[in-house]
Design a protein around this motif. Structure first.
Motif, PDB file in Angstrom:
ATOM      1  N   ALA A 187       0.936  -1.117  -0.022  1.00 11.01           N
ATOM      2  CA  ALA A 187      -0.062   0.137   0.075  1.00 11.01           C
ATOM      3  C   ALA A 187       0.659   1.438   0.086  1.00 11.01           C
ATOM      4  O   ALA A 187       0.462   2.290  -0.648  1.00 11.01           O
ATOM      5  CB  ALA A 187      -1.126   0.079   1.218  1.00 11.01           C
ATOM      6  N   ASN A 188       1.935   1.166   1.011  1.00  8.65           N
ATOM      7  CA  ASN A 188       2.913   2.210   0.924  1.00  8.65           C
ATOM      8  C   ASN A 188       3.682   2.697  -0.589  1.00  8.65           C
ATOM      9  O   ASN A 188       4.171   3.773  -0.792  1.00  8.65           O
ATOM     10  CB  ASN A 188       3.930   2.115   1.749  1.00  8.65           C
ATOM     11  N   THR A 189       3.544   1.789  -1.321  1.00 14.09           N
ATOM     12  CA  THR A 189       4.123   2.000  -3.012  1.00 14.09           C
ATOM     13  C   THR A 189       3.086   2.250  -3.955  1.00 14.09           C
ATOM     14  O   THR A 189       3.647   2.516  -5.094  1.00 14.09           O
ATOM     15  CB  THR A 189       4.941   0.833  -3.144  1.00 14.09           C
ATOM     16  N   LEU A 190       1.744   2.295  -3.412  1.00 16.92           N
ATOM     17  CA  LEU A 190       0.848   2.408  -4.603  1.00 16.92           C
ATOM     18  C   LEU A 190       0.357   3.858  -4.523  1.00 16.92           C
ATOM     19  O   LEU A 190      -0.004   4.518  -3.465  1.00 16.92           O
ATOM     20  CB  LEU A 190      -0.361   1.323  -4.514  1.00 16.92           C
ATOM     21  N   ASP A 191      -0.795   4.197  -5.666  1.00 16.77           N
ATOM     22  CA  ASP A 191      -1.393   5.357  -5.528  1.00 16.77           C
ATOM     23  C   ASP A 191      -3.041   4.831  -5.434  1.00 16.77           C
ATOM     24  O   ASP A 191      -3.229   3.627  -5.840  1.00 16.77           O
ATOM     25  CB  ASP A 191      -1.304   5.965  -6.945  1.00 16.77           C
ATOM     26  N   ASP A 192      -3.861   5.683  -4.839  1.00 16.24           N
ATOM     27  CA  ASP A 192      -5.316   5.465  -4.960  1.00 16.24           C
ATOM     28  C   ASP A 192      -5.620   4.218  -4.366  1.00 16.24           C
ATOM     29  O   ASP A 192      -6.508   3.495  -4.618  1.00 16.24           O
ATOM     30  CB  ASP A 192      -5.804   5.397  -6.390  1.00 16.24           C
ATOM     31  N   VAL A 193      -4.937   4.086  -3.022  1.00 11.94           N
ATOM     32  CA  VAL A 193      -5.113   2.877  -2.303  1.00 11.94           C
ATOM     33  C   VAL A 193      -6.528   2.648  -1.717  1.00 11.94           C
ATOM     34  O   VAL A 193      -6.750   3.594  -1.072  1.00 11.94           O
ATOM     35  CB  VAL A 193      -3.875   2.566  -1.314  1.00 11.94           C
ATOM     36  N   THR A 194      -6.956   1.394  -1.609  1.00 14.38           N
ATOM     37  CA  THR A 194      -8.138   1.101  -0.983  1.00 14.38           C
ATOM     38  C   THR A 194      -7.750  -0.382  -0.483  1.00 14.38           C
ATOM     39  O   THR A 194      -6.925  -1.109  -0.994  1.00 14.38           O
ATOM     40  CB  THR A 194      -9.609   1.047  -1.944  1.00 14.38           C
ATOM     41  N   ALA A 195      -8.747  -0.719   0.749  1.00 20.23           N
ATOM     42  CA  ALA A 195      -8.420  -2.215   1.268  1.00 20.23           C
ATOM     43  C   ALA A 195      -9.891  -2.724   1.365  1.00 20.23           C
ATOM     44  O   ALA A 195     -10.827  -2.074   1.674  1.00 20.23           O
ATOM     45  CB  ALA A 195      -7.690  -1.753   2.598  1.00 20.23           C
ATOM     46  N   SER A 196     -10.044  -4.046   1.236  1.00 19.11           N
ATOM     47  CA  SER A 196     -11.164  -4.608   1.729  1.00 19.11           C
ATOM     48  C   SER A 196     -10.590  -5.879   2.470  1.00 19.11           C
ATOM     49  O   SER A 196      -9.807  -6.464   2.114  1.00 19.11           O
ATOM     50  CB  SER A 196     -12.148  -4.747   0.397  1.00 19.11           C
ATOM     51  N   LEU A 197     -11.985  -6.738   2.757  1.00 21.91           N
ATOM     52  CA  LEU A 197     -11.794  -8.100   3.347  1.00 21.91           C
ATOM     53  C   LEU A 197     -13.311  -8.897   2.871  1.00 21.91           C
ATOM     54  O   LEU A 197     -13.970  -8.237   2.545  1.00 21.91           O
ATOM     55  CB  LEU A 197     -11.548  -8.061   4.787  1.00 21.91           C
ATOM     56  N   TRP A 198     -12.644 -10.239   2.643  1.00 23.58           N
ATOM     57  CA  TRP A 198     -13.825 -11.286   2.276  1.00 23.58           C
ATOM     58  C   TRP A 198     -13.651 -12.534   2.857  1.00 23.58           C
ATOM     59  O   TRP A 198     -12.636 -13.051   2.992  1.00 23.58           O
ATOM     60  CB  TRP A 198     -13.689 -11.275   0.769  1.00 23.58           C
ATOM     61  N   ARG A 199     -14.711 -12.619   3.717  1.00 23.99           N
ATOM     62  CA  ARG A 199     -14.974 -13.916   4.289  1.00 23.99           C
ATOM     63  C   ARG A 199     -15.402 -15.000   3.221  1.00 23.99           C
ATOM     64  O   ARG A 199     -16.480 -15.246   2.850  1.00 23.99           O
ATOM     65  CB  ARG A 199     -15.745 -13.982   5.553  1.00 23.99           C
ATOM     66  N   VAL A 200     -14.522 -15.858   3.130  1.00 22.09           N
ATOM     67  CA  VAL A 200     -14.687 -17.045   2.198  1.00 22.09           C
ATOM     68  C   VAL A 200     -15.810 -17.717   2.385  1.00 22.09           C
ATOM     69  O   VAL A 200     -15.854 -18.285   3.743  1.00 22.09           O
ATOM     70  CB  VAL A 200     -13.537 -17.817   2.043  1.00 22.09           C
ATOM     71  N   PRO A 201     -17.048 -17.918   1.792  1.00 23.96           N
ATOM     72  CA  PRO A 201     -18.413 -18.735   2.110  1.00 23.96           C
ATOM     73  C   PRO A 201     -17.953 -20.170   2.557  1.00 23.96           C
ATOM     74  O   PRO A 201     -17.248 -20.707   1.794  1.00 23.96           O
ATOM     75  CB  PRO A 201     -18.983 -18.942   0.809  1.00 23.96           C
ATOM     76  N   GLY A 202     -18.230 -20.577   3.593  1.00 26.87           N
ATOM     77  CA  GLY A 202     -18.469 -21.895   4.093  1.00 26.87           C
ATOM     78  C   GLY A 202     -16.864 -22.425   4.535  1.00 26.87           C
ATOM     79  O   GLY A 202     -16.394 -23.525   4.462  1.00 26.87           O
ATOM     80  N   ALA A 203     -15.835 -21.247   4.552  1.00 27.95           N
ATOM     81  CA  ALA A 203     -14.555 -21.634   4.884  1.00 27.95           C
ATOM     82  C   ALA A 203     -14.296 -21.075   6.023  1.00 27.95           C
ATOM     83  O   ALA A 203     -14.955 -20.075   6.644  1.00 27.95           O
ATOM     84  CB  ALA A 203     -13.672 -21.515   3.671  1.00 27.95           C
TER      85      ALA A 203
END
Length: 128
Positions: A55-71
């Motif tokens: 993230a510190n090396t990129l422009d226009d940074v966003t972050a997200s998370l996803w809980r894998v279904p059934g895992a």
């Protein structure tokens, strides 16, 4: 030069320029984030630190998370652009822990602030 070579050259140059964590795979896709980089790190502090390094090396940074279904896994992702403009998605996964991700139901995707990664780089941190 074809698009594939442009993306590969951009990622190679980016990796050469920065001291980034180990990469497991690099995929070139045709969707909105054509370059996907999977980190070769394990554990929440290590994954968060690796994503934060990117993230510190990129422009226009966003972050997200996803809980894998059934895992029992949660994918953590940082999206941005290299300085030369190539869209990139950097991700890895960690074990699901209800204490760390209390408001993340099975299959849910959520945006998160990038600063949350910094908090997780310290062992034992839980989500606010």
């Amino acid at each position: 030069m074809n698009t594939l070579m442009v993306y590969l050259d951009a990622i190679r140059d980016h990796l050469d320029l920065h001291q980034l964590p180990p990469v497991c795979t690099v995929n070139i896709r045709t969707r909105s984030y054509p370059v996907a980089v999977q980190l070769d790190v394990d554990g929440l502090p290590e994954v968060a630190g690796g994503l934060l390094a990117w993230a510190n090396t990129l422009d226009d940074v966003t972050a997200s998370l996803w809980r894998v279904p059934g895992a029992d896994r949660v994918h953590l992702t940082v999206n941005g652009r290299t300085p030369c403009g190539v869209p990139i998605e950097v991700y890895s996964s960690v074990h699901f822990d209800a204490d760390v991700f209390p408001d993340l139901p099975d299959g849910a995707r959520q945006d998160m602030p990038v600063f949350q990664l910094r908090q997780w780089t310290r062992s034992g941190e839980v989500a606010a």
